[in-house]
Design an enzyme around this catalytic site. Structure first.
Site, mmCIF file in Angstrom:
data_model
loop_
_atom_site.group_PDB
_atom_site.id
_atom_site.type_symbol
_atom_site.label_atom_id
_atom_site.label_comp_id
_atom_site.label_asym_id
_atom_site.label_seq_id
_atom_site.Cartn_x
_atom_site.Cartn_y
_atom_site.Cartn_z
ATOM 1 N N CYS A 2 0.856 -1.162 0.078
ATOM 2 C CA CYS A 2 -0.107 0.050 0.048
ATOM 3 C C CYS A 2 0.971 1.183 0.063
ATOM 4 C CB CYS A 2 -0.922 -0.027 1.206
ATOM 5 S SG CYS A 2 -1.949 -1.465 1.386
ATOM 6 N N ARG A 27 2.799 0.389 -5.420
ATOM 7 C CA ARG A 27 2.639 -0.221 -4.259
ATOM 8 C C ARG A 27 1.220 -1.106 -4.044
ATOM 9 N NH1 ARG A 27 6.741 1.138 -0.974
ATOM 10 N NH2 ARG A 27 5.531 0.444 0.711
ATOM 11 N N TRP A 77 -3.136 -2.255 -1.465
ATOM 12 C CA TRP A 77 -3.141 -3.714 -1.945
ATOM 13 C C TRP A 77 -3.670 -4.379 -0.888
ATOM 14 C CZ3 TRP A 77 -0.421 -8.117 -0.560
ATOM 15 C CH2 TRP A 77 -0.103 -9.179 -1.417
ATOM 16 N N ASN A 102 -0.066 1.354 5.985
ATOM 17 C CA ASN A 102 0.451 0.463 5.330
ATOM 18 C C ASN A 102 1.227 -0.459 6.154
ATOM 19 O OD1 ASN A 102 2.205 -1.034 3.396
ATOM 20 N ND2 ASN A 102 3.767 0.804 3.589
ATOM 21 N N GLY A 103 0.953 -1.992 6.070
ATOM 22 C CA GLY A 103 1.549 -2.900 6.938
ATOM 23 C C GLY A 103 0.395 -3.718 7.328
ATOM 24 N N GLU A 487 13.502 -16.254 -14.757
ATOM 25 C CA GLU A 487 13.190 -15.125 -14.810
ATOM 26 C C GLU A 487 12.253 -14.844 -16.086
ATOM 27 O OE1 GLU A 487 12.993 -12.569 -12.883
ATOM 28 O OE2 GLU A 487 12.884 -10.738 -14.125
ATOM 29 N N LYS A 491 8.405 -13.274 -15.593
ATOM 30 C CA LYS A 491 8.066 -12.182 -16.408
ATOM 31 C C LYS A 491 6.793 -12.383 -17.121
ATOM 32 C CE LYS A 491 9.611 -9.652 -14.871
ATOM 33 N NZ LYS A 491 10.477 -9.523 -13.807
ATOM 34 N N GLU A 494 3.838 -12.889 -14.750
ATOM 35 C CA GLU A 494 3.244 -11.627 -13.976
ATOM 36 C C GLU A 494 2.745 -10.705 -14.853
ATOM 37 O OE1 GLU A 494 6.720 -10.025 -11.272
ATOM 38 O OE2 GLU A 494 7.276 -10.225 -13.207
ATOM 39 N N HIS A 510 12.545 -35.991 -16.507
ATOM 40 C CA HIS A 510 12.071 -36.562 -15.394
ATOM 41 C C HIS A 510 10.443 -35.990 -14.738
ATOM 42 C CE1 HIS A 510 16.042 -38.409 -14.817
ATOM 43 N NE2 HIS A 510 16.447 -37.015 -14.871
ATOM 44 N N LYS A 610 4.677 -3.590 -6.628
ATOM 45 C CA LYS A 610 6.193 -3.703 -6.718
ATOM 46 C C LYS A 610 6.956 -3.854 -5.502
ATOM 47 C CE LYS A 610 9.596 -1.958 -9.511
ATOM 48 N NZ LYS A 610 9.764 -3.046 -10.286
HETATM 49 C C1 G6P Z 1 7.525 -8.260 -5.677
HETATM 50 C C2 G6P Z 1 7.662 -7.625 -7.014
HETATM 51 C C3 G6P Z 1 8.896 -8.306 -7.667
HETATM 52 C C4 G6P Z 1 10.183 -8.238 -7.318
HETATM 53 C C5 G6P Z 1 9.985 -8.720 -5.568
HETATM 54 C C6 G6P Z 1 10.992 -8.456 -4.621
HETATM 55 O O1 G6P Z 1 7.103 -9.533 -5.908
HETATM 56 O O2 G6P Z 1 6.483 -7.771 -8.036
HETATM 57 O O3 G6P Z 1 8.988 -7.636 -9.297
HETATM 58 O O4 G6P Z 1 11.189 -8.780 -7.745
HETATM 59 O O5 G6P Z 1 8.818 -8.077 -4.922
HETATM 60 O O6 G6P Z 1 11.397 -7.265 -4.427
HETATM 61 P P1 G6P Z 1 12.534 -6.403 -3.991
HETATM 62 O O7 G6P Z 1 12.248 -5.010 -4.133
HETATM 63 O O8 G6P Z 1 13.043 -7.048 -2.694
HETATM 64 O O9 G6P Z 1 13.651 -6.759 -5.354
#
Ligand code: G6P
Length: 615
Positions: A2, A27, A77, A102-103, A487, A491, A494, A510, A610
């Site tokens: 948030c 956020r 969020w 937030n929290g 990765e 992507k 996501e 396997h 994020k």
């Molecule tokens: C969230 C974001 C990701 C990110 C992860 C870790 O899940 O959506 O994109 O990689 O957090 O975040 P950080 O800020 O610790 O790299």
């Protein structure tokens, strides 16, 4: 997570709050809301489900035309309670106090039960509402709003960043944080709060970063801060190096697209002053780095999401290139599983934001388990909780990353990790001068190589069209390319909501090979390395099961193209360090263009945020 914004100003704060919320949407964005103190001293609130524009539109309607010089705002969020108007912040108790949070308040159910017994009525399913009631309750026995918030927060377990206003104290905004980020912006025409300095760049560049447990009282002309023990303290005012242009789209359609194309510069900036012609500057990790690196026996890496995938690449590099033992684990597991941490461990956290709750807690846990370990973080945010909690810090200079799907943060993390592996190898004499020089030369080529890889975009746009009706995809690679495949799959998941899995190519037999048919595209990464022939055999195995394949290869890999198999040469002559960085680029472009084909919200994919500052 948030996002919070608030302010006391000499002008109406509505536009400042809305602009700040938009800058914090990374956020969370499932609902938003704000409260201002109106001239008649009442709390005027507006809330809307969905993105901040919905709130903005609502505020244009006659019924919701509100203004005020003091206010708090929030973009949510959801953790407790579905995204809805009634669960959106700010929450209000008895028309007398309003909060944004937030929290997570972990003991909210206990607090709720006792507050209900005392006659408080609940209008939402959130944990936050207990905060409003708790402050209201302590206002009855307090002389100031600050005192009431201090008393209330003493009853909370969990994490909070809070903004609080009350018509009883019409000139005051209270802000406090524990476990969640909160900064104070000191402006000429007012004072402000936000979860991230980016929200306040249009009004100020002067910031105070609150410490854990700090509480601040903001008025139009003054900011007074007290520490957790209630002592008045001075915290330094720092001038931000960010500018508001860095957080705007420019000519790009999406932040993710902009950030993909910013990678050559982000890598250049991350390397600047960290390497010489032939050497890596160990001092880039801090003045104590050399002494610490000398005595390290093993490395433990902890991270989440994309940052974890960067760490996975580094595990190969540490053991393969620097011959230093390395383990890696996701923070959410590590922090709860009573791990063993030997003396001589370098505990490395990787985090773009520096605020990820799981990573931060894992760091705290590690320090409790073994106080003799050394800690180092690789982070993109200078004034973050993780950098403040670490002995050594290496800042990636990627610049603000707004798109929820991480791109330039990832490649600059890899650059940082390459510098770390090399510095430690050089210190421990497992990497010689010649090898160091070769690594440095490879790193210097990176911006040009990334530019070259970006030129494959047109071809990738065509390939992306094939994913229109797909619901699953498989990514394969060997060695570091398994991490890059992870990765790539992350992507795609996501931002296009296609189920994607990554497998080490040799492991398909396997189990996962049973999944393969013409409906599942397989994306493979084929660098020209010692495992190339093994990978080629794996590709044959996949092909003979009828899959449609896309192979991103080194020009010298010469993967033989077959029916329903596209082979895309991305680059040539890569080393063990440059290869994973460069092969990331086509995978980023692929997921971006698949998301466009699918028509999803690229920068704000559903259910994600994020910076995850909650467990
Ligand atoms: C969230 C974001 C990701 C990110 C992860 C870790 O899940 O959506 O994109 O990689 O957090 O975040 P950080 O800020 O610790 O790299």
């Amino acid at each position: 997570m948030c996002g919070i914004v608030g302010g006391v100003a000499s002008q109406d704060v509505i536009s400042i709050l809305l602009d700040g919320l938009k800058r914090l949407e990374y956020r969370g964005y499932d609902s938003s809301g704000l409260v201002v103190l109106a001239e008649n001293n009442s709390l005027n609130r507006a809330r809307a489900v969905g993105k901040v524009v919905n709130l903005e539109e609502k505020l244009k309607t006659k019924k919701n035309k509100i203004k005020g010089n003091i206010g708090i705002a929030h973009t949510r969020w959801a953790t407790h309670g579905e995204p809805s108007n009634r669960n959106a912040h700010p929450h209000i108790c008895n028309h007398s106090v309003s909060v944004v949070h937030n929290g997570i308040i972990e003991n909210y159910l206990d607090l709720k039960t006792s507050q209900k017994e005392q006659g408080y009525k609940f209008t939402s399913d959130t944990d936050t509402e207990v905060i409003a009631h708790a402050i209201h309750l302590s206002m009855q026995s307090s002389e100031t709003l600050l005192e009431a918030v201090q008393k209330a927060t003493a009853t909370f377990d969990g994490a909070y960043g809070l903004g609080v206003v009350s018509p009883k104290y019409p000139d005051t905004l209270i802000a406090t944080r524990k476990g969640s980020p909160l900064v104070i912006g000191v402006g000429k025409n007012g004072n402000y709060i936000a979860s991230d300095q980016m929200a306040l760049l249009p009004v100020t560049k002067e910031f105070i970063f609150l410490e854990e447990g700090d509480i601040a009282e903001l008025t139009l002309t003054k900011v007074t801060i007290y520490d957790e023990g209630g002592n008045q303290v001075e915290r330094p005012v720092k001038t931000s190096k960010l500018n508001k242009g860095q957080v705007s789209l420019g000519d790009y359609q999406h932040f993710m697209q902009k950030e993909i194309f910013e990678q050559p510069q982000a890598i250049r900036d991350t390397l600047e002053s960290r390497i010489t012609k032939e050497n890596v500057l160990i001092s880039a990790f801090g003045p104590k780095a050399q002494r610490i690196f000398k005595k390290i026996k093993q490395v433990q890496i902890i991270a989440c999401g994309t940052s974890y995938n960067a760490g996975l690449v580094a595990k190969y590099w540490f053991e393969d290139i620097a011959r230093i033992r390395c383990n890696i684990e996701v923070a959410s597991e590590y922090r709860y599983r009573h791990p063993i941490l030997l003396d001589g461990t370098l505990f490395v956290t990787i985090s773009q934001s520096g605020e990820t709750a799981d990573t931060l807690e894992a760091l705290k846990t590690a320090k409790k388990i073994n106080s003799k370990i050394n800690t180092l973080c690789i982070c993109n945010s200078a004034e973050s909780s993780i950098t403040r909690g670490s002995e050594l810090t290496f800042l990636t200079h990627a610049g603000p990353e707004i798109g929820v799907a991480s791109t330039k943060a990832f490649t600059t993390q890899l650059v940082a990790l390459a510098l770390l592996v090399t510095s430690m190898g050089v210190t421990q004499k497992t990497i010689n001068k010649k090898q160091e020089k070769a690594i440095v030369e490879g790193l210097k080529r990176l911006p040009g190589l990334v530019n070259k890889a970006l030129k494959q975009e047109d071809q990738i746009i065509e390939l992306a069209k094939r994913f229109k009706d797909k619901t699953s995809a498989l990514f394969v690679g060997r060695g570091t390319m398994h991490a890059i495949a992870m990765e790539g799959a992350l992507k795609l998941k996501e931002i296009s909501y296609i189920h994607a899995e990554a497998y080490p190519a040799g492991e398909l037999k396997h189990g996962p090979i049973a999944l393969i048919d013409e409906s599942i595209p397989v994306v493979a990464i084929a660098p020209n390395d010692e495992l190339l022939n093994k990978l080629k055999s794996n590709l044959q195995e996949i092909k003979s099961r009828g899959s449609q394949m896309i192979v991103f290869e080194d020009e010298d890999s010469h993967v033989k193209s077959m029916k329903a198999m596209d082979v895309i040469p991305v680059t040539s002559n890569l080393g063990r360090i440059t290869a994973p960085i460069i092969f990331t680029i086509p995978l980023q472009l692929l997921s971006y263009h698949v998301a466009l084909v699918k028509g999803t919200d690229v920068d704000k994919p559903r259910n994600l945020a994020k910076s995850v500052t909650v467990e």
